[in-house]
Design a protein around this motif. Structure first.
Motif, PDB file in Angstrom:
ATOM      1  N   ALA A 174      21.322 -31.037  32.975  1.00 49.76           N
ATOM      2  CA  ALA A 174      22.569 -30.644  33.632  1.00 49.76           C
ATOM      3  C   ALA A 174      22.947 -29.270  33.126  1.00 49.76           C
ATOM      4  N   PRO A 175      23.726 -28.507  33.889  1.00 49.12           N
ATOM      5  CA  PRO A 175      24.195 -27.229  33.373  1.00 49.12           C
ATOM      6  C   PRO A 175      25.104 -27.463  32.185  1.00 49.12           C
ATOM      7  N   ILE A 176      24.817 -26.839  31.063  1.00 46.87           N
ATOM      8  CA  ILE A 176      25.601 -27.088  29.861  1.00 46.87           C
ATOM      9  C   ILE A 176      26.624 -25.993  29.702  1.00 46.87           C
ATOM     10  N   MET A 177      27.844 -26.324  29.987  1.00 43.71           N
ATOM     11  CA  MET A 177      28.901 -25.330  29.905  1.00 43.71           C
ATOM     12  C   MET A 177      30.116 -25.956  29.265  1.00 43.71           C
ATOM     13  N   ALA A 178      30.720 -25.198  28.383  1.00 49.15           N
ATOM     14  CA  ALA A 178      31.971 -25.684  27.813  1.00 49.15           C
ATOM     15  C   ALA A 178      33.060 -25.520  28.862  1.00 49.15           C
ATOM     16  N   GLY A 179      33.737 -26.593  29.155  1.00 45.56           N
ATOM     17  CA  GLY A 179      34.902 -26.493  30.034  1.00 45.56           C
ATOM     18  C   GLY A 179      34.577 -26.510  31.511  1.00 45.56           C
ATOM     19  N   ALA A 180      33.701 -25.625  31.971  1.00 47.31           N
ATOM     20  CA  ALA A 180      33.515 -25.497  33.409  1.00 47.31           C
ATOM     21  C   ALA A 180      32.045 -25.642  33.789  1.00 47.31           C
ATOM     22  N   PRO A 181      31.559 -26.881  33.759  1.00 42.59           N
ATOM     23  CA  PRO A 181      30.130 -27.081  34.022  1.00 42.59           C
ATOM     24  C   PRO A 181      29.722 -26.634  35.423  1.00 42.59           C
ATOM     25  N   ASP A 182      30.636 -26.699  36.385  1.00 43.94           N
ATOM     26  CA  ASP A 182      30.248 -26.408  37.760  1.00 43.94           C
ATOM     27  C   ASP A 182      29.986 -24.914  37.984  1.00 43.94           C
ATOM     28  N   ALA A 183      30.448 -24.088  37.049  1.00 36.64           N
ATOM     29  CA  ALA A 183      30.394 -22.648  37.261  1.00 36.64           C
ATOM     30  C   ALA A 183      28.989 -22.070  37.047  1.00 36.64           C
ATOM     31  N   VAL A 184      28.085 -22.855  36.503  1.00 40.47           N
ATOM     32  CA  VAL A 184      26.768 -22.305  36.129  1.00 40.47           C
ATOM     33  C   VAL A 184      25.720 -22.646  37.164  1.00 40.47           C
ATOM     34  N   SER A 185      24.771 -21.777  37.269  1.00 36.05           N
ATOM     35  CA  SER A 185      23.628 -22.085  38.142  1.00 36.05           C
ATOM     36  C   SER A 185      22.743 -23.114  37.445  1.00 36.05           C
ATOM     37  N   GLN A 186      21.917 -23.788  38.205  1.00 40.12           N
ATOM     38  CA  GLN A 186      21.065 -24.821  37.624  1.00 40.12           C
ATOM     39  C   GLN A 186      19.892 -24.189  36.877  1.00 40.12           C
ATOM     40  N   PRO A 187      19.674 -24.601  35.627  1.00 41.99           N
ATOM     41  CA  PRO A 187      18.447 -24.121  34.966  1.00 41.99           C
ATOM     42  C   PRO A 187      17.254 -24.865  35.552  1.00 41.99           C
ATOM     43  N   PRO A 188      16.094 -24.251  35.567  1.00 38.17           N
ATOM     44  CA  PRO A 188      14.904 -24.958  36.076  1.00 38.17           C
ATOM     45  C   PRO A 188      14.643 -26.224  35.268  1.00 38.17           C
ATOM     46  N   ALA A 189      14.096 -27.244  35.940  1.00 34.26           N
ATOM     47  CA  ALA A 189      13.891 -28.535  35.291  1.00 34.26           C
ATOM     48  C   ALA A 189      12.958 -28.420  34.084  1.00 34.26           C
ATOM     49  N   ALA A 190      12.061 -27.424  34.119  1.00 31.91           N
ATOM     50  CA  ALA A 190      11.097 -27.287  33.026  1.00 31.91           C
ATOM     51  C   ALA A 190      11.769 -26.825  31.731  1.00 31.91           C
ATOM     52  N   GLU A 191      12.948 -26.248  31.847  1.00 31.27           N
ATOM     53  CA  GLU A 191      13.594 -25.688  30.657  1.00 31.27           C
ATOM     54  C   GLU A 191      14.309 -26.789  29.872  1.00 31.27           C
ATOM     55  N   ARG A 192      13.507 -27.642  29.286  1.00 33.82           N
ATOM     56  CA  ARG A 192      14.092 -28.764  28.564  1.00 33.82           C
ATOM     57  C   ARG A 192      14.194 -28.490  27.075  1.00 33.82           C
ATOM     58  N   ASP A 193      13.707 -27.326  26.666  1.00 34.94           N
ATOM     59  CA  ASP A 193      13.713 -27.055  25.227  1.00 34.94           C
ATOM     60  C   ASP A 193      14.764 -26.025  24.841  1.00 34.94           C
ATOM     61  N   HIS A 194      15.656 -25.665  25.782  1.00 33.14           N
ATOM     62  CA  HIS A 194      16.711 -24.751  25.366  1.00 33.14           C
ATOM     63  C   HIS A 194      18.037 -25.127  26.024  1.00 33.14           C
ATOM     64  N   ILE A 195      19.104 -24.676  25.414  1.00 31.55           N
ATOM     65  CA  ILE A 195      20.413 -24.928  26.005  1.00 31.55           C
ATOM     66  C   ILE A 195      21.087 -23.587  26.285  1.00 31.55           C
ATOM     67  N   VAL A 196      21.894 -23.598  27.330  1.00 33.47           N
ATOM     68  CA  VAL A 196      22.658 -22.407  27.704  1.00 33.47           C
ATOM     69  C   VAL A 196      24.133 -22.792  27.619  1.00 33.47           C
ATOM     70  N   THR A 197      24.900 -22.020  26.899  1.00 33.82           N
ATOM     71  CA  THR A 197      26.324 -22.355  26.789  1.00 33.82           C
ATOM     72  C   THR A 197      27.165 -21.099  26.605  1.00 33.82           C
ATOM     73  N   GLU A 198      28.413 -21.193  27.039  1.00 35.04           N
ATOM     74  CA  GLU A 198      29.371 -20.112  26.865  1.00 35.04           C
ATOM     75  C   GLU A 198      30.094 -20.267  25.531  1.00 35.04           C
ATOM     76  N   ASN A 199      29.955 -21.443  24.952  1.00 35.64           N
ATOM     77  CA  ASN A 199      30.706 -21.793  23.756  1.00 35.64           C
ATOM     78  C   ASN A 199      29.925 -21.354  22.504  1.00 35.64           C
ATOM     79  N   ALA A 200      30.414 -20.309  21.843  1.00 33.49           N
ATOM     80  CA  ALA A 200      29.699 -19.748  20.693  1.00 33.49           C
ATOM     81  C   ALA A 200      29.577 -20.762  19.559  1.00 33.49           C
ATOM     82  N   ALA A 201      30.641 -21.537  19.334  1.00 35.05           N
ATOM     83  CA  ALA A 201      30.619 -22.519  18.241  1.00 35.05           C
ATOM     84  C   ALA A 201      29.554 -23.584  18.499  1.00 35.05           C
ATOM     85  N   PHE A 202      29.443 -24.003  19.770  1.00 35.26           N
ATOM     86  CA  PHE A 202      28.439 -25.013  20.132  1.00 35.26           C
ATOM     87  C   PHE A 202      27.028 -24.446  19.964  1.00 35.26           C
TER      88      PHE A 202
END
Ligand SMILES: [Zn+2]
Length: 332
Positions: free
Chosen positions: A35-63
């Motif tokens: 799923a798109p990993i976003m703090a607060g607003a998950p719907d705002a992000v584009s979908q990462p490709p399904a193959a990208e299972r080894d990284h996370i994308v987030t706007e939340n610096a602490a996370f």
């Protein structure tokens, strides 16, 4: 700062002293990764490709920092972390933490639900997995407005799994579809409090409890006001009934026919329509207690009833006082 951000800030500072819990939390985070990993607003992000299972994308610096530190602590290898400016992220920086970049997939957490299930046999690990899931895809509505906590899952099996985990802590989760994705959510304030307790957001828990107390107090004040209004209405209706009865006595037999004690109260009641029984007793001579006043007024009611009965027998049915109702607005 939104309530969701406050909770996430706190959860990012929760210590993960056991390796089993670190594994479970990371596995939960990476299971949510589809799923798109976003703090607060998950719907705002584009979908990462399904193959990208080894990284996370987030706007939340602490996370991002937490995932980085947990990965480094577990695999003794520093994961790659990159910062990307993205217009679709409303020009906020996106942090990308890549788990397996340096040393291959062996140093990636498991993003598989079955493996996550095996990693969460212990209670401590269940709690850690819920924390990871919330950090990766959770949000809470402002509790001043509404009690609602949700975890946004792209994969239905992830939604079912996290709902199961929440049910283990009696959190009463429900699942609903939002577009093509699934949401695990809880509605009751009690369940949200328990969720914060289970995942370790104890300060956020306290502030939620404070909001709950203020809200409940506001409700009970409203209840008391409503109840007092009802009592006031009852008092006013009783006073209107007494005055109507006294006026009836004056019209039919006159005050002179009453014993002096009843005559005094009858005159005081008619002359002071706005005051309560207590004040009425205080202006009597000699002063009377509330029950004394009440007793005499009841006697006057009784006399009026009897007079009506007698008149009714002579002149046919008359308006029955018992069935006559008064409201605050009516004045006799
Ligand atoms: Zn554990």
């Amino acid at each position: 700062m939104s309530f969701s951000s406050v909770i996430k800030e706190e959860l990012c500072r929760v210590e993960a002293p056991r390796e089993c819990c670190t594994r479970a939390e990371l596995a939960a985070v990476f299971c949510m990764n589809a799923a798109p990993i976003m703090a607060g607003a998950p719907d705002a992000v584009s979908q990462p490709p399904a193959a990208e299972r080894d990284h996370i994308v987030t706007e939340n610096a602490a996370f991002a920092r937490r995932v980085f530190n947990l990965l480094r602590g577990l695999y003794r290898v520093s994961p790659d972390i990159t910062i990307r400016k993205n217009r679709r992220l409303k020009k906020h920086a996106a942090y990308i933490v890549c788990a397996g970049a340096q040393s291959g997939p062996a140093h990636s957490p498991d993003a598989d639900i079955d493996k996550l299930r095996r990693l969460t046999r212990k209670t401590c690990c269940k709690k850690a997995a819920l924390r990871g899931a919330f950090l990766a895809g959770g949000s809470v509505t402002d509790p001043e407005k509404l009690y609602h906590l949700e975890i946004f899952c792209k994969r239905p099996e992830a939604a079912r799994f996290f709902a199961e985990l929440m049910a283990r802590f009696s959190l009463k989760p429900k699942i609903t579809a939002r577009g093509e994705y699934e949401i695990v959510y809880v509605k009751e304030s009690e369940s949200i409090v328990n969720f914060l307790n289970v995942t370790g957001a104890h300060r956020a828990l306290m502030s939620l409890e404070n909001i709950r107390i203020v809200k409940e107090m506001r409700n009970s004040v409203n209840r008391i006001v409503n109840c007092e209004t009802a009592n006031l209405e009852k008092t006013v209706n009783a006073s209107l009934r007494q005055i109507a009865n006294i006026m009836y006595i004056r019209r039919t037999i006159g005050f002179d026919a009453l014993p002096p004690s009843l005559r005094e109260i009858a005159e005081l009641r008619v002359g002071n329509r706005e005051i309560g029984l207590l004040e009425l007793g205080q202006i009597a001579n000699p002063p009377l207690g509330k029950s004394g006043v009440n007793h005499r007024l009841r006697k006057l009611d009784q006399i009026a009833e009897e007079l009506r009965g007698a008149n009714g027998r002579r002149a046919g049915p008359s308006l029955s006082q018992k069935n006559q109702t008064f409201s605050i607005r009516e004045r006799p």
